[in-house]
Design a protein around this motif. Structure first.
Motif, PDB file in Angstrom:
ATOM      1  N   GLU A  33       0.829  -1.213   0.000  1.00  0.00           N
ATOM      2  CA  GLU A  33       0.000   0.000   0.000  1.00  0.00           C
ATOM      3  C   GLU A  33       0.860   1.258   0.000  1.00  0.00           C
ATOM      4  N   PHE A  34       1.913   1.263   0.810  1.00  0.00           N
ATOM      5  CA  PHE A  34       2.756   2.456   0.941  1.00  0.00           C
ATOM      6  C   PHE A  34       4.059   2.341   0.161  1.00  0.00           C
ATOM      7  N   THR A  78       3.587 -13.392  -1.403  1.00  0.00           N
ATOM      8  CA  THR A  78       2.753 -12.242  -1.084  1.00  0.00           C
ATOM      9  C   THR A  78       1.774 -12.697  -0.016  1.00  0.00           C
ATOM     10  N   VAL A  79       1.682 -11.906   1.055  1.00  0.00           N
ATOM     11  CA  VAL A  79       0.866 -12.273   2.202  1.00  0.00           C
ATOM     12  C   VAL A  79      -0.207 -11.208   2.416  1.00  0.00           C
ATOM     13  N   GLU A  80      -1.432 -11.653   2.568  1.00  0.00           N
ATOM     14  CA  GLU A  80      -2.528 -10.736   2.887  1.00  0.00           C
ATOM     15  C   GLU A  80      -2.859 -10.869   4.359  1.00  0.00           C
ATOM     16  N   VAL A  81      -3.029  -9.719   5.016  1.00  0.00           N
ATOM     17  CA  VAL A  81      -3.298  -9.694   6.445  1.00  0.00           C
ATOM     18  C   VAL A  81      -4.606  -8.948   6.676  1.00  0.00           C
ATOM     19  N   GLU A  82      -5.569  -9.628   7.274  1.00  0.00           N
ATOM     20  CA  GLU A  82      -6.824  -8.962   7.615  1.00  0.00           C
ATOM     21  C   GLU A  82      -6.667  -8.266   8.953  1.00  0.00           C
ATOM     22  N   ASN A  93      -8.522  -2.379  10.108  1.00  0.00           N
ATOM     23  CA  ASN A  93      -8.536  -1.285   9.138  1.00  0.00           C
ATOM     24  C   ASN A  93      -8.563  -1.771   7.695  1.00  0.00           C
ATOM     25  N   GLY A  94      -8.817  -3.042   7.489  1.00  0.00           N
ATOM     26  CA  GLY A  94      -8.865  -3.578   6.135  1.00  0.00           C
ATOM     27  C   GLY A  94      -7.752  -4.574   5.892  1.00  0.00           C
ATOM     28  N   VAL A  95      -7.599  -4.952   4.618  1.00  0.00           N
ATOM     29  CA  VAL A  95      -6.613  -5.962   4.239  1.00  0.00           C
ATOM     30  C   VAL A  95      -5.304  -5.281   3.852  1.00  0.00           C
ATOM     31  N   LEU A  96      -4.206  -5.738   4.451  1.00  0.00           N
ATOM     32  CA  LEU A  96      -2.868  -5.260   4.114  1.00  0.00           C
ATOM     33  C   LEU A  96      -2.187  -6.321   3.265  1.00  0.00           C
TER      34      LEU A  96
END
Length: 162
Positions: free
Chosen positions: A98-99, A138-142, A145-148
């Motif tokens: 995201e950043f 690639t890892v998605e973290v719930e 504040n949403g999914v990172l």
């Protein structure tokens, strides 16, 4: 701490807690006994602030000893022999998608977590999501504040001696 819950620790964390317990039992107990003895020799204990302070300090030391003994009684040192896979005791570099910036974390058991030092718990949302992933994943973290999304840039065994 729950009696049956295992406290996952790195080898360095175990050593740190064992050293603290030894210091409290051997050095601090003796030191506080000396303070109490000195305060008693001053006479009337009912109005002796030094005596009260020493007894309070003794109570805190004994409480910490009980905490550490329980923690160590339920300690389980993690097996970090699986090379390249994120586990407790690993230092990871991630790309926050995201950043578009790199972040670094060391994965530790919940008793060793310290966000100011970049040590996150294996039970935290990010720590839990990262476990068993490898470089390039690639890892998605719930989160609340949403999914990172993170890309694992590197995984190495952490140097946790401090």
């Amino acid at each position: 701490m729950a009696e049956g819950k295992k406290n996952l620790l790195t080898r360095a964390g175990l050593n740190k807690y064992e050293a603290e317990l030894h210091d409290l039992k051997v050095n601090r107990r003796q030191e506080i006994a000396g303070k109490i003895k000195e305060a008693r020799e001053q006479g009337d204990l009912s109005e002796n602030a030094e005596y009260d302070a020493a007894k309070d300090e003794q109570r805190e030391i004994e409480e910490r000893i009980v905490q550490l003994e329980l923690l160590l009684k339920n300690a389980e040192v993690v097996d970090d022999t699986e090379e390249g896979s994120i586990n407790i005791g690993c230092h990871v570099k991630l790309l926050d998608k995201e950043f578009d910036e790199e972040v670094e974390y060391t994965i530790v058991g919940s008793t060793e977590a310290n966000s100011l030092q970049g040590k996150i718990s294996n039970e935290s949302p990010v720590g839990k999501a990262l476990l068993h992933h490898r470089e390039g994943d690639t890892v998605e973290v719930e989160t609340q504040n949403g999914v990172l999304q993170f890309t694992v840039l590197s995984v190495e065994k952490a140097n946790l001696e401090d």
